[in-house]
Write an enzyme that holds these catalytic residues in place. Structure first.
Site, PDB file in Angstrom:
ATOM      1  N   TYR A 145       0.874  -0.988  -0.293  1.00  0.00           N
ATOM      2  CA  TYR A 145      -0.145   0.052   0.252  1.00  0.00           C
ATOM      3  C   TYR A 145       0.908   1.203   0.213  1.00  0.00           C
ATOM      4  O   TYR A 145       1.713   1.311   0.708  1.00  0.00           O
ATOM      5  CB  TYR A 145      -0.691   0.066   1.071  1.00  0.00           C
ATOM      6  CG  TYR A 145      -1.969   0.871   1.371  1.00  0.00           C
ATOM      7  CD1 TYR A 145      -2.408   1.033   0.319  1.00  0.00           C
ATOM      8  CD2 TYR A 145      -1.415   1.913   2.480  1.00  0.00           C
ATOM      9  CE1 TYR A 145      -3.550   2.749   0.428  1.00  0.00           C
ATOM     10  CE2 TYR A 145      -2.611   3.280   2.809  1.00  0.00           C
ATOM     11  CZ  TYR A 145      -3.527   3.419   1.660  1.00  0.00           C
ATOM     12  OH  TYR A 145      -4.349   4.248   1.526  1.00  0.00           O
ATOM     13  N   ASP A 240       9.297   3.524  -0.243  1.00  0.00           N
ATOM     14  CA  ASP A 240       8.319   3.144   0.391  1.00  0.00           C
ATOM     15  C   ASP A 240       8.661   3.580   2.068  1.00  0.00           C
ATOM     16  O   ASP A 240       7.957   1.767   2.593  1.00  0.00           O
ATOM     17  CB  ASP A 240       6.249   3.192   0.054  1.00  0.00           C
ATOM     18  CG  ASP A 240       5.650   3.549   0.731  1.00  0.00           C
ATOM     19  OD1 ASP A 240       5.789   4.603   1.913  1.00  0.00           O
ATOM     20  OD2 ASP A 240       4.469   4.082   0.095  1.00  0.00           O
ATOM     21  N   LYS A 268       3.558   8.495   8.973  1.00  0.00           N
ATOM     22  CA  LYS A 268       3.057   7.992   9.959  1.00  0.00           C
ATOM     23  C   LYS A 268       4.093   9.421  11.025  1.00  0.00           C
ATOM     24  O   LYS A 268       4.506  10.607  11.827  1.00  0.00           O
ATOM     25  CB  LYS A 268       3.778   6.943   9.923  1.00  0.00           C
ATOM     26  CG  LYS A 268       2.448   6.615   9.076  1.00  0.00           C
ATOM     27  CD  LYS A 268       2.044   5.660   9.393  1.00  0.00           C
ATOM     28  CE  LYS A 268       0.641   4.767   8.161  1.00  0.00           C
ATOM     29  NZ  LYS A 268       0.493   4.282   7.080  1.00  0.00           N
TER      30      LYS A 268
HETATM   31  C1  LIG Z   1      -0.309   4.581   5.779  1.00  0.00           C
HETATM   32  C2  LIG Z   1       0.876   4.575   4.644  1.00  0.00           C
HETATM   33  C3  LIG Z   1       1.167   5.224   3.203  1.00  0.00           C
HETATM   34  C4  LIG Z   1       0.295   6.389   3.676  1.00  0.00           C
HETATM   35  O1  LIG Z   1      -0.263   7.609   4.272  1.00  0.00           O
HETATM   36  P1  LIG Z   1      -1.079   8.302   4.663  1.00  0.00           P
HETATM   37  O2  LIG Z   1      -0.247   9.558   5.528  1.00  0.00           O
HETATM   38  O3  LIG Z   1      -1.798   7.513   5.276  1.00  0.00           O
HETATM   39  O4  LIG Z   1      -1.740   9.603   3.395  1.00  0.00           O
HETATM   40  C5  LIG Z   1       1.872   5.109   2.533  1.00  0.00           C
HETATM   41  N1  LIG Z   1       3.334   3.635   2.264  1.00  0.00           N
HETATM   42  C6  LIG Z   1       2.726   2.682   3.368  1.00  0.00           C
HETATM   43  C7  LIG Z   1       3.418   2.565   3.280  1.00  0.00           C
HETATM   44  C8  LIG Z   1       1.718   3.570   4.087  1.00  0.00           C
HETATM   45  O5  LIG Z   1       2.210   2.359   5.498  1.00  0.00           O
END
Ligand SMILES: *Cc1c(COP(=O)(O)O)cnc(C)c1O
Length: 428
Positions: A145, A240, A268
């Site tokens: 994701y 990511d 985060k």
């Molecule tokens: C949470 C997450 C996102 C998206 O971040 P948001 O602040 O919710 O838009 C993207 N990549 C990874 C790996 C994530 O866990």
């Protein structure tokens, strides 16, 4: 049964005005057929709901609260910042401090741009990679994701897996047609895509440790080959690290695994609980971004002074206290080893994947190494487990394909209480 009267009432009301009653589907408790608990406050290792129930918190806002909820150092930094004004839409010293800090902590990052969420970070990193290479196609992995940007909502794990929606409606075919998907931990599937699309792949984006199909660990040889194939093909490798950044160690999963991405995305933890994201990497690529270069990316509230204060305070705490990682990693192993032992004693078909302070228990008997093997989990069994744990005051992710997060505020007593409760579920 924990009392959920007020949560039930609020959920009734919420559903009239907010789609599904929540502002992000991950909170909905839909995958476990429960009413979401409405949270009133959080402190240390605990969150408290509006009905007066206290839970040991294994969500930590889905990762940001690595120091524990309501950390006094972060709180003080925010309190000092808010009295100076909430936003100026102009340059500040805090942005320079934050950028220097990120470049210092993560050696592959030479320049960094702040944004307001992880979604914005990955979306912008892709645009930079496309602008830099002049190519359109990208490779992502099934079950990874990267936020809810159109071109990345293909086999996107997490919320989509939990809701049973494979790919989102509302994404034009044109947006998704440049997105190629490979199988996590399967290098052949990557090689095939590079062969079939020679000279066309702008970027390969990957969670270096996957945490959105539940926690799935990378084979180190797989990551190494990915770096090599991106080099050979002039493709931008994007790590990511929105979950793993500053969690797997101060330099993230890339530091732990020795991966050298061209661009990295953060979110985060970097905001200390405020809405923040960031993307950065090689100077040559980052210099493509406006106002320096032709790739446009902007944000009214980006680098917001209050958010920067929270993020700088949190990253500085992590930098100055490496023992935090020792503590959370030890508790992560204690929790996951304990769960593994309990499931084994009960002869239950469970697999526990863990690395550092994150882990997932899958209700399947086979190893979970990719999207297909994760999907074999018995989600109904997970829902029963979740409800049992919630009723004993343990707040796990309300869906199978998510991670458990441990913070520096958790202690061994918390883990023991959690394991005792799990042992009662498995009747051992
Ligand atoms: C949470 C997450 C996102 C998206 O971040 P948001 O602040 O919710 O838009 C993207 N990549 C990874 C790996 C994530 O866990």
């Amino acid at each position: 049964m924990s009392n959920a009267m007020k949560s039930n009432q609020l959920f009734e009301e919420a559903q009239k005005y907010i789609p599904g009653g929540v502002n992000s589907p991950a909170r909905a408790f839909k995958a476990v057929s429960e009413t979401p608990r409405f949270i009133e406050k959080a402190d240390g290792a605990y969150i408290h709901d509006v009905d007066g129930n206290r839970y040991i918190d294994y969500i930590g806002s889905w990762g940001p609260m690595i120091l524990g909820n309501n950390n006094p150092v972060v709180l003080k930094a925010v309190q000092e910042a808010i009295v100076k004004g909430l936003s100026y839409g102009a340059a500040t010293e805090a942005e320079v401090t934050m950028a220097k800090l990120v470049c210092e902590l993560v050696p592959s990052v030479e320049m960094v741009r702040m944004v307001n969420s992880g979604t914005e970070a990955t979306m912008s990193a892709l645009r930079a990679a496309r602008g830099y290479t002049g190519r359109s196609k990208i490779i992502k992995f099934e079950g990874c994701y990267h936020g809810h940007c159109d071109s990345l909502l293909v086999k996107a794990g997490s919320g989509l897996m939990n809701s049973g929606i494979p790919d989102s409606a509302g994404v034009p075919a044109g947006c998704a047609s440049d997105t190629l998907t490979a199988v996590y931990n399967d290098f052949d599937s990557v090689e095939r895509l590079f062969e079939e699309n020679k000279g066309e792949i702008a970027a390969l984006i990957i969670e270096p440790i996957a945490a959105n199909m539940g926690v799935v660990l990378p084979d180190p040889a797989f990551l190494k080959k990915i770096r090599e194939i991106c080099d050979v093909n002039g493709t931008v490798l994007i790590a990511d690290e929105v979950i793993t950044g500053f969690r797997m160690g101060i330099d993230g999963a890339q530091g732990l695994l020795g991966l050298k991405p061209d661009l990295s995305t953060f979110g985060k933890i970097i905001g200390g609980g405020m809405p923040v994201g960031a993307y950065g990497g090689k100077r040559e690529i980052m210099e493509m971004i406006a106002p320096l270069g032709p790739v446009y990316q902007a944000g009214t509230l980006s680098g917001n002074p209050v958010a920067m204060a929270a993020g700088i305070a949190q990253l500085t705490e992590l930098k100055n206290h490496p023992e935090i990682y020792t503590h959370i990693n030890k508790l992560g192993a204690m929790l996951c080893d304990g769960l593994r032992e309990i499931a084994a004693a009960a002869k239950a078909n469970c697999v526990v994947n863990q690395i550092g302070s994150i882990g997932s228990m899958f209700f399947t008997g086979e190893p979970v190494t990719d999207y297909a093997s994760a999907k074999k989990s018995d989600t109904a069994a997970y829902a029963d487990y979740f409800k049992h744990m919630l009723n004993c005051g343990i707040y796990f992710a309300p869906a199978q394909f998510e991670a458990m997060f441990i913070s520096n505020s958790h202690n061994e007593e918390n883990i023991k209480d959690t394991l005792e409760c799990a042992a009662r579920f498995f009747k051992v």
